[in-house]
Design an enzyme around this catalytic site. Sequence first.
Site, mmCIF file in Angstrom:
data_model
loop_
_atom_site.group_PDB
_atom_site.id
_atom_site.type_symbol
_atom_site.label_atom_id
_atom_site.label_comp_id
_atom_site.label_asym_id
_atom_site.label_seq_id
_atom_site.Cartn_x
_atom_site.Cartn_y
_atom_site.Cartn_z
ATOM 1 N N HIS A 19 0.822 -1.204 0.000
ATOM 2 C CA HIS A 19 0.000 0.000 0.000
ATOM 3 C C HIS A 19 0.862 1.263 0.000
ATOM 4 O O HIS A 19 0.497 2.266 -0.618
ATOM 5 C CB HIS A 19 -0.914 0.008 1.227
ATOM 6 C CG HIS A 19 -1.934 -1.088 1.225
ATOM 7 N ND1 HIS A 19 -3.282 -0.856 1.080
ATOM 8 C CD2 HIS A 19 -1.799 -2.435 1.340
ATOM 9 C CE1 HIS A 19 -3.942 -2.013 1.117
ATOM 10 N NE2 HIS A 19 -3.051 -2.980 1.293
ATOM 11 N N ASP A 123 -5.731 5.957 1.862
ATOM 12 C CA ASP A 123 -5.961 4.582 1.432
ATOM 13 C C ASP A 123 -7.418 4.205 1.657
ATOM 14 O O ASP A 123 -8.037 4.615 2.639
ATOM 15 C CB ASP A 123 -5.045 3.643 2.229
ATOM 16 C CG ASP A 123 -4.962 2.257 1.630
ATOM 17 O OD1 ASP A 123 -5.982 1.533 1.668
ATOM 18 O OD2 ASP A 123 -3.889 1.886 1.117
ATOM 19 N N GLN A 360 12.370 -5.849 -7.944
ATOM 20 C CA GLN A 360 11.436 -6.631 -8.752
ATOM 21 C C GLN A 360 11.188 -6.052 -10.140
ATOM 22 O O GLN A 360 11.142 -6.800 -11.124
ATOM 23 C CB GLN A 360 10.098 -6.788 -8.009
ATOM 24 C CG GLN A 360 9.070 -7.600 -8.792
ATOM 25 C CD GLN A 360 7.968 -8.127 -7.924
ATOM 26 O OE1 GLN A 360 8.179 -9.027 -7.127
ATOM 27 N NE2 GLN A 360 6.775 -7.563 -8.067
ATOM 28 N N ASN A 379 0.294 -4.881 -7.026
ATOM 29 C CA ASN A 379 1.515 -4.252 -7.524
ATOM 30 C C ASN A 379 2.298 -5.226 -8.407
ATOM 31 O O ASN A 379 2.745 -4.868 -9.507
ATOM 32 C CB ASN A 379 2.400 -3.784 -6.369
ATOM 33 C CG ASN A 379 1.818 -2.610 -5.628
ATOM 34 O OD1 ASN A 379 1.170 -1.748 -6.200
ATOM 35 N ND2 ASN A 379 2.033 -2.570 -4.323
ATOM 36 N N SER A 380 2.466 -6.455 -7.932
ATOM 37 C CA SER A 380 3.210 -7.461 -8.698
ATOM 38 C C SER A 380 2.507 -7.779 -10.017
ATOM 39 O O SER A 380 3.146 -7.941 -11.063
ATOM 40 C CB SER A 380 3.376 -8.740 -7.883
ATOM 41 O OG SER A 380 4.244 -8.536 -6.789
ATOM 42 N N ASP A 399 -7.445 -9.339 -2.008
ATOM 43 C CA ASP A 399 -7.767 -9.182 -3.427
ATOM 44 C C ASP A 399 -7.017 -10.159 -4.319
ATOM 45 O O ASP A 399 -7.333 -10.281 -5.508
ATOM 46 C CB ASP A 399 -7.456 -7.758 -3.871
ATOM 47 C CG ASP A 399 -5.967 -7.428 -3.769
ATOM 48 O OD1 ASP A 399 -5.358 -7.782 -2.737
ATOM 49 O OD2 ASP A 399 -5.419 -6.817 -4.701
ATOM 50 N N GLN A 400 -6.014 -10.837 -3.792
ATOM 51 C CA GLN A 400 -5.180 -11.708 -4.621
ATOM 52 C C GLN A 400 -6.004 -12.790 -5.323
ATOM 53 O O GLN A 400 -5.695 -13.176 -6.457
ATOM 54 C CB GLN A 400 -4.087 -12.347 -3.761
ATOM 55 C CG GLN A 400 -3.116 -11.337 -3.160
ATOM 56 C CD GLN A 400 -2.229 -11.935 -2.082
ATOM 57 O OE1 GLN A 400 -2.177 -13.155 -1.904
ATOM 58 N NE2 GLN A 400 -1.522 -11.083 -1.345
#
Length: 477
Positions: A19, A123, A360, A379-380, A399-400
Amino acid sequence: MENPQAPHVLMLPFPAVGHIKPMLMLGKLLCQAGLSVTLLNTDQNHNNILNPIDQSSFYSRYPGFQFKSLAVGLPPEHLRTGPVVAELLYWITSACSTKFKEYLMVEENEKGQPEPVTCIIADGIMSFTIDIAEEFHIPVITFRTYNSTSTWVYFHLHQLLQNGEIPVQRDEDMDQQITSIPGLETILRRRDLPPFCKLDSTDHLLQFYMGQTSKMKRASALILNTFEELEGPIVSHLHSIFPTVYTIGPLHGLLQSHINHNAPPSDSSETSVRPQDRTCIRWLDSQPSKSVVYVSFGSVVVLTQDQLLEFWHGLVNSGSPFLWVIRPGLVLAENNVAETPSELTIATNERGCIVGWGPQEEVLAHRAVGGFLSHSGWNSTLESIWAGMPMICWPQIADQWINSRCVGEMWRTGLDMKDTCDRSTVEKMVRGLMEDKNEEIRKSTAIYSSMARNSVAKGGSSYHSMSKLIEDIKSIQ
């Protein structure tokens, strides 16, 4: 600060790496546009962010940027991973809200200062800020660091509950479609819902997210780190809740765009709260093109020792070279932990590289990397789309689960491996991804990567949306 008349944006991220990173990137972009920005973190994250930054270089590039902290840090021994996340969420709404109000009271009492707060960007799961900001007559823009599809699902949690589609019982058909969410009737299955939808209806996490999402509706606008070409139909649905929705992603790509032609290149270490081990880049330099599978489960997900070994066996058995991020705290501490089998150690020494944390974005852009085994954090996922990198998704929290379904079904940019991580499945999926058996996936990733880059280029959808956000903040009276 250089420009005392500049609007002052106060930014409050949720205290977790996934976040904080997009909030910091957005702050940089606002600062480049001439706004004053204060990023307000809990004290521990404040220190973690500042430690890797070359502050002299940073402030020369972003002279209107400030880092400030709220003294609400958890004790050092209180981990921010795994089962304690629910506890952390409730801690924030109590301790952090009190400190945030005290912070604004100080700002209010210093109205004679040149830079009172013009607006707050908070957020989406820090929605207590809306209640507090209303007392001070400060507008709040909510920044949901999930994608638009997950955000839309969260806005329908109450309806799912009313219609009896949640909680999902363990003995039910997990592949049954979810029908109560407009635009997703043929996409989502029961198994794609977040874990808290599979618990009792009184579960604290479910109640927390329903409460936070409901409060979000009172914000003046919504910011999303996504782009229209990826999620346009769902963004249109969100306009039924928020008249103004700013789609400004991928943020890391926007930082490299033409928002400011004279801006120097951004340093990825400035958006990392963990030290990066760059030895992995030298290792990648020695590997053949598109041969390496990159493995990272982000900053929060935890594995059992058995899960670690299943992944390890699967990676080794796939035959592909692998770069694996095994951060401190990734594996749950267990009694009687077995020694690593010698065949895994030997194979890793031959064709593997393990680091505690890595750069990354740079890894995903490296010519040697051909696939990404990920936890499906947003993000990933967005960084993978940007890089045109096909994914294998193993979601675990929040959320994944929805992200992985989007990757596997909506966008066809990867494979969804939710609900299992046995070594044979890991091996099969890695082989399938790395041996070019999925032509459709590679074509789709290339298409969406191109769309992402076009969106942040001058005149693109995200470029335009970011420009509008800047103009709208400047127009606040």
